[in-house]
Write a protein that holds these residues in place. Structure first.
Motif, PDB file in Angstrom:
ATOM      1  N   ARG A 139       6.162 -36.627 -39.378  1.00  0.00           N
ATOM      2  CA  ARG A 139       5.672 -37.912 -38.673  1.00  0.00           C
ATOM      3  C   ARG A 139       5.737 -37.459 -37.239  1.00  0.00           C
ATOM      4  NH1 ARG A 139       7.705 -39.668 -43.451  1.00  0.00           N
ATOM      5  NH2 ARG A 139       6.436 -41.437 -44.346  1.00  0.00           N
ATOM      6  N   ALA A 140       5.460 -36.085 -36.748  1.00  0.00           N
ATOM      7  CA  ALA A 140       5.647 -35.898 -35.426  1.00  0.00           C
ATOM      8  C   ALA A 140       4.717 -36.481 -34.333  1.00  0.00           C
ATOM      9  CB  ALA A 140       5.237 -34.383 -35.134  1.00  0.00           C
ATOM     10  N   ALA A 141       5.182 -36.673 -33.243  1.00  0.00           N
ATOM     11  CA  ALA A 141       4.325 -37.715 -32.211  1.00  0.00           C
ATOM     12  C   ALA A 141       3.525 -36.655 -31.428  1.00  0.00           C
ATOM     13  CB  ALA A 141       5.107 -38.437 -31.256  1.00  0.00           C
ATOM     14  N   MET A 142       3.855 -35.141 -31.199  1.00  0.00           N
ATOM     15  CA  MET A 142       3.324 -34.178 -30.647  1.00  0.00           C
ATOM     16  C   MET A 142       3.559 -32.953 -30.972  1.00  0.00           C
ATOM     17  SD  MET A 142       3.840 -33.046 -26.450  1.00  0.00           S
ATOM     18  CE  MET A 142       5.461 -32.498 -26.662  1.00  0.00           C
ATOM     19  N   ILE A 143       2.441 -32.059 -31.072  1.00  0.00           N
ATOM     20  CA  ILE A 143       2.411 -30.556 -31.465  1.00  0.00           C
ATOM     21  C   ILE A 143       2.644 -29.811 -30.221  1.00  0.00           C
ATOM     22  CG2 ILE A 143       1.621 -28.742 -32.531  1.00  0.00           C
ATOM     23  CD1 ILE A 143       0.159 -30.958 -34.578  1.00  0.00           C
ATOM     24  N   LEU A 144       3.667 -28.913 -29.980  1.00  0.00           N
ATOM     25  CA  LEU A 144       3.829 -28.211 -28.875  1.00  0.00           C
ATOM     26  C   LEU A 144       3.224 -26.895 -29.071  1.00  0.00           C
ATOM     27  CD1 LEU A 144       4.345 -28.277 -25.533  1.00  0.00           C
ATOM     28  CD2 LEU A 144       6.808 -27.684 -26.389  1.00  0.00           C
ATOM     29  N   LEU A 145       2.341 -25.993 -28.712  1.00  0.00           N
ATOM     30  CA  LEU A 145       1.739 -24.984 -28.838  1.00  0.00           C
ATOM     31  C   LEU A 145       2.056 -24.174 -27.859  1.00  0.00           C
ATOM     32  CD1 LEU A 145      -1.801 -25.826 -30.485  1.00  0.00           C
ATOM     33  CD2 LEU A 145       0.376 -25.288 -31.793  1.00  0.00           C
ATOM     34  N   PRO A 146       2.317 -22.622 -28.152  1.00  0.00           N
ATOM     35  CA  PRO A 146       2.399 -21.758 -27.168  1.00  0.00           C
ATOM     36  C   PRO A 146       0.832 -21.313 -26.536  1.00  0.00           C
ATOM     37  CG  PRO A 146       2.838 -20.614 -29.082  1.00  0.00           C
ATOM     38  CD  PRO A 146       2.661 -22.072 -29.094  1.00  0.00           C
ATOM     39  N   PHE A 147       0.650 -21.033 -25.159  1.00  0.00           N
ATOM     40  CA  PHE A 147      -0.491 -20.438 -24.785  1.00  0.00           C
ATOM     41  C   PHE A 147      -0.719 -19.011 -25.372  1.00  0.00           C
ATOM     42  CE2 PHE A 147      -3.068 -19.240 -20.827  1.00  0.00           C
ATOM     43  CZ  PHE A 147      -4.297 -19.672 -21.331  1.00  0.00           C
ATOM     44  N   HIS A 148      -2.023 -18.783 -25.660  1.00  0.00           N
ATOM     45  CA  HIS A 148      -2.373 -17.460 -26.114  1.00  0.00           C
ATOM     46  C   HIS A 148      -2.197 -16.215 -24.988  1.00  0.00           C
ATOM     47  CE1 HIS A 148      -6.286 -18.322 -24.199  1.00  0.00           C
ATOM     48  NE2 HIS A 148      -6.419 -16.990 -24.164  1.00  0.00           N
ATOM     49  N   LYS A 149      -1.807 -16.648 -23.805  1.00  0.00           N
ATOM     50  CA  LYS A 149      -1.356 -15.540 -22.844  1.00  0.00           C
ATOM     51  C   LYS A 149       0.050 -15.913 -22.224  1.00  0.00           C
ATOM     52  CE  LYS A 149      -6.087 -15.453 -20.742  1.00  0.00           C
ATOM     53  NZ  LYS A 149      -6.723 -15.670 -19.444  1.00  0.00           N
ATOM     54  N   HIS A 150       0.538 -14.484 -21.930  1.00  0.00           N
ATOM     55  CA  HIS A 150       1.842 -14.726 -21.663  1.00  0.00           C
ATOM     56  C   HIS A 150       1.966 -14.004 -20.136  1.00  0.00           C
ATOM     57  CE1 HIS A 150       2.957 -10.334 -21.943  1.00  0.00           C
ATOM     58  NE2 HIS A 150       2.161 -10.446 -22.908  1.00  0.00           N
ATOM     59  N   GLN A 151       2.532 -14.163 -19.374  1.00  0.00           N
ATOM     60  CA  GLN A 151       2.833 -13.487 -17.907  1.00  0.00           C
ATOM     61  C   GLN A 151       3.428 -12.402 -17.922  1.00  0.00           C
ATOM     62  OE1 GLN A 151       3.216 -15.988 -13.801  1.00  0.00           O
ATOM     63  NE2 GLN A 151       5.128 -15.500 -14.520  1.00  0.00           N
ATOM     64  N   ARG A 152       2.940 -11.293 -17.233  1.00  0.00           N
ATOM     65  CA  ARG A 152       3.641  -9.933 -17.024  1.00  0.00           C
ATOM     66  C   ARG A 152       4.643  -9.859 -15.847  1.00  0.00           C
ATOM     67  NH1 ARG A 152      -1.549  -5.875 -17.101  1.00  0.00           N
ATOM     68  NH2 ARG A 152      -0.025  -4.557 -16.567  1.00  0.00           N
ATOM     69  N   LEU A 153       5.052  -8.880 -15.627  1.00  0.00           N
ATOM     70  CA  LEU A 153       6.039  -8.831 -14.391  1.00  0.00           C
ATOM     71  C   LEU A 153       5.143  -9.039 -13.215  1.00  0.00           C
ATOM     72  CD1 LEU A 153       8.321  -5.934 -15.587  1.00  0.00           C
ATOM     73  CD2 LEU A 153       8.830  -8.290 -15.712  1.00  0.00           C
ATOM     74  N   ASP A 154       3.980  -8.523 -13.099  1.00  0.00           N
ATOM     75  CA  ASP A 154       3.481  -8.617 -11.688  1.00  0.00           C
ATOM     76  C   ASP A 154       2.752  -9.952 -11.545  1.00  0.00           C
ATOM     77  OD1 ASP A 154       1.560  -8.549 -13.802  1.00  0.00           O
ATOM     78  OD2 ASP A 154       0.310  -6.765 -12.873  1.00  0.00           O
ATOM     79  N   GLY A 155       2.993 -10.874 -12.445  1.00  0.00           N
ATOM     80  CA  GLY A 155       2.470 -12.282 -12.358  1.00  0.00           C
ATOM     81  C   GLY A 155       0.935 -12.458 -12.861  1.00  0.00           C
ATOM     82  N   THR A 156       0.457 -11.407 -13.395  1.00  0.00           N
ATOM     83  CA  THR A 156      -1.031 -11.738 -14.260  1.00  0.00           C
ATOM     84  C   THR A 156      -0.784 -12.228 -15.663  1.00  0.00           C
ATOM     85  OG1 THR A 156      -1.061  -9.358 -14.736  1.00  0.00           O
ATOM     86  CG2 THR A 156      -2.040  -9.964 -12.726  1.00  0.00           C
ATOM     87  N   MET A 157      -1.814 -12.818 -16.108  1.00  0.00           N
ATOM     88  CA  MET A 157      -1.825 -13.365 -17.480  1.00  0.00           C
ATOM     89  C   MET A 157      -2.153 -12.195 -18.261  1.00  0.00           C
ATOM     90  SD  MET A 157      -0.121 -16.144 -16.914  1.00  0.00           S
ATOM     91  CE  MET A 157      -0.169 -17.070 -18.506  1.00  0.00           C
ATOM     92  N   GLU A 158      -1.641 -11.887 -19.376  1.00  0.00           N
ATOM     93  CA  GLU A 158      -2.077 -11.048 -20.258  1.00  0.00           C
ATOM     94  C   GLU A 158      -2.430 -11.770 -21.699  1.00  0.00           C
ATOM     95  OE1 GLU A 158      -1.010  -6.843 -22.307  1.00  0.00           O
ATOM     96  OE2 GLU A 158       0.771  -7.967 -21.281  1.00  0.00           O
TER      97      GLU A 158
END
Length: 568
Positions: free
Chosen positions: A313-332
């Protein structure tokens, strides 16, 4: 040897070597006395214990060479022995048809009839009959033994091999056509964060792939609980694990199902750290946290997520984005498979959905309640998704360490946020749910609900001036929108709706499922420090083909597990 292999300790290599030597020795003995060598190895496999670290390590040691080399070679060998050209003439083909009919009739009709007598539903009984009809490796081994012992000639061997292949290949399409299981559940009321009674319990199904997502999730949960008695918070933390076809993975799932506990509750490759983090947080805070696990292939793991959200009976599903941030700030990117999981959940979710773009909310460690100090920004353009983002922002603002800034974007008189651009409709699912962006017109009902929520927000804002501020910004083009958003790129967290009535802020995007504004906020051009949550509010009108069929008189299992670590 199995008893000497203790949980959490490495299995001695001598045990593995001795077991494999025993397999070869028993195979040699059975072959010497005139029985096929396979049966000696089979007997050893029967007596080896199936539980414990010894069996797991033994499986992992031999599965790669067996499934990757020996099995393909054996099938190739059997195929080379099969001479299909020996099946000639009407009599031979008739014999092939008779053998196939006899093989199918015996197992399908037999299993189907007994299943009906046991009061199994018609479709499930028929599917069970075809599943029992599947031929596999054992049948092929028996046929090869028969050919080697001159019991079967070339023609009979070819007929039996073709029969085994035919009955195996027809199983999948027939079962998929016959058996279409519809999960059932009891209807429930609170399927979104925005609700009339804010004192009701908020239930969130928070999913994560790895340890990288855990610090941000815990800090977000800590920020969402507030310090008042208003609105209890219950979090179901679900670890998403990909199920491969490796025998060790299947054994792991079987073990998790047998003991009623997730396999990670034991010390195994460090996976207990995932549970320890959520368990410790649940004990030290007033949040009810229940770790769970979903083990399935990435192609259909969205079914487990949606079914679990409905069951809990959840009100929201929280999903992780399919990209993660690298040390240089770019999304991988982590791969398109994870992106497809998010898109499928957006299409079939029985409640609201939030996609978390993690840029390290609170750093790499858990922030104590007294140390929470975040600046949260909510971008409000209008529409149901933006209303959901604003409702969640108001809940965050209950925490004394949260400063909420709400930016209400206003278009010039007579214009809309499309700014004359042609807005392409966003389709969440090709043949089921279709969500489109308005083409310059404003829905009266949406406008009325926007005004109502905004008036409620102003009343809350007047009584909480220290923790909530709002701004009204007039924007004449999409560059103005980007400039306003860029002013807040140093914030801790940005909340935005998935499909506001706004022209795309980026020319090209490989994450269109986030919508026009979310795609820009998830890019490196916006920020390298502000995490983002993109909300999609549950819309019952678009929930045409749900994965869970709601039945009012269905006797559903309790939504709250009886054990804090109950497995799905």
């Amino acid at each position: 040897m199995a008893k000497r292999s203790l949980e959490g300790e490495p299995v001695k290599e001598i045990y593995i070597c001795f077991t494999l030597t025993l397999v070869l020795a028993c195979s040699f003995v059975t072959d010497t006395i005139g029985i096929h060598a396979l049966f000696g190895a089979f007997v050893v496999g029967v007596i080896v214990p199936k539980d414990g670290p010894f069996a797991e390590v033994l499986t992992e040691k031999i599965e790669d060479i067996v499934t990757g080399l020996f099995l393909p070679l054996y099938f190739v060998s059997s195929g080379l022995k099969t001479n299909v050209a020996t099946i000639r003439g009407a009599l031979s083909w008739g014999m092939l048809a008779l053998v196939i009919f006899t093989a199918c009739f015996g197992k399908v009709i037999g299993t189907f009839s007994v299943s009906l007598l046991c009061k199994v539903p018609f479709r499930e009984a028929l599917a069970l009959g075809f599943l029992m009809n599947t031929k596999g490796l054992v049948e092929l081994i028996v046929l090869n033994i028969g050919k080697d012992r001159k019991v079967l000639n070339d023609q009979a061997f070819a007929i039996c091999v073709l029969m085994a292949l035919f009955t195996t290949f027809i199983t999948t399409p027939i079962v998929m056509a016959v058996y279409k299981p519809a999960r059932r559940g009891v209807p429930y009321e609170h399927k979104m964060i925005q609700r009339k009674d804010p004192d009701t319990e908020l239930r969130v199904l928070a999913c994560f792939h790895s340890t990288r997502n855990i610090p941000t999730l815990i800090n977000l949960i800590e920020s969402s609980r507030g310090t008042r008695k208003r609105g209890k918070l219950c979090i179901y933390a679900m670890h998403l694990m990909e199920l491969s076809e490796r025998p060790s993975a299947i054994t792991m799932v079987h073990k998790a199902g047998n003991n009623g506990l997730p396999f990670w509750n034991k010390i195994h490759d460090g996976k207990d750290n995932l549970v320890i983090a959520f368990q410790a947080f649940g004990h030290l805070s007033s949040v009810n946290v229940r770790p769970m696990t979903a083990i399935s292939s990435l192609g259909n793991i969205h079914e487990d997520i949606c079914a679990s959200a409905h069951q809990k009976r959840a009100a929201m599903i929280l999903l992780p984005f399919h990209k993660h941030q690298r040390l240089d700030g770019t999304m991988e990117s982590l791969g398109q498979s994870f992106r497809m999981v998010n898109k499928q959940v957006l299409s079939h979710a029985p409640c609201s959905v939030g996609i978390l773009v993690d840029r390290g909310l609170g750093g790499t460690r858990q922030v104590q309640a007294s140390d929470v100090s975040y600046t949260v920004v909510t971008a409000f353009f209008g529409g149901r998704d933006d209303r959901e983002a604003l409702a969640y922002g108001l809940r965050l603002a209950e925490h004394p360490g949260i400063l909420l800034t709400v930016i209400k974007f206003i278009a010039p008189p007579g214009q809309t946020f499309t700014f004359g651009a042609k807005v392409v409709g966003l389709t969440a699912n090709k043949d089921k749910k279709v969500i489109t962006v308005a083409d310059g017109t404003t829905n009266d009902e949406d406008k009325r609900e926007d005004d109502q929520l905004w008036s409620e927000f102003l009343s809350v804002c007047s009584s909480s001036e220290d923790c909530i501020v709002y701004e009204e910004r007039l924007v004449e083009n999409k560059d103005d929108v980007k400039n306003v958003l860029r002013e807040k790129n140093r914030s801790s967290l940005v909340l935005v709706g998935r499909i506001p009535q706004v022209a795309p802020l980026v020319d090209r995007s490989d994450c269109s499922e986030l919508g026009p504004v979310g795609s820009y906020l998830a890019s490196s051009d916006f920020s390298t420090s502000a995490s983002v949550i993109v909300f999609q509010q549950y819309d019952p009108k678009s929930d045409i083909h749900p994965l869970v069929l709601e039945v009012s008189d269905y006797s559903n299992m309790p939504d709250t597990p009886t054990h804090p670590l109950q497995n799905l």
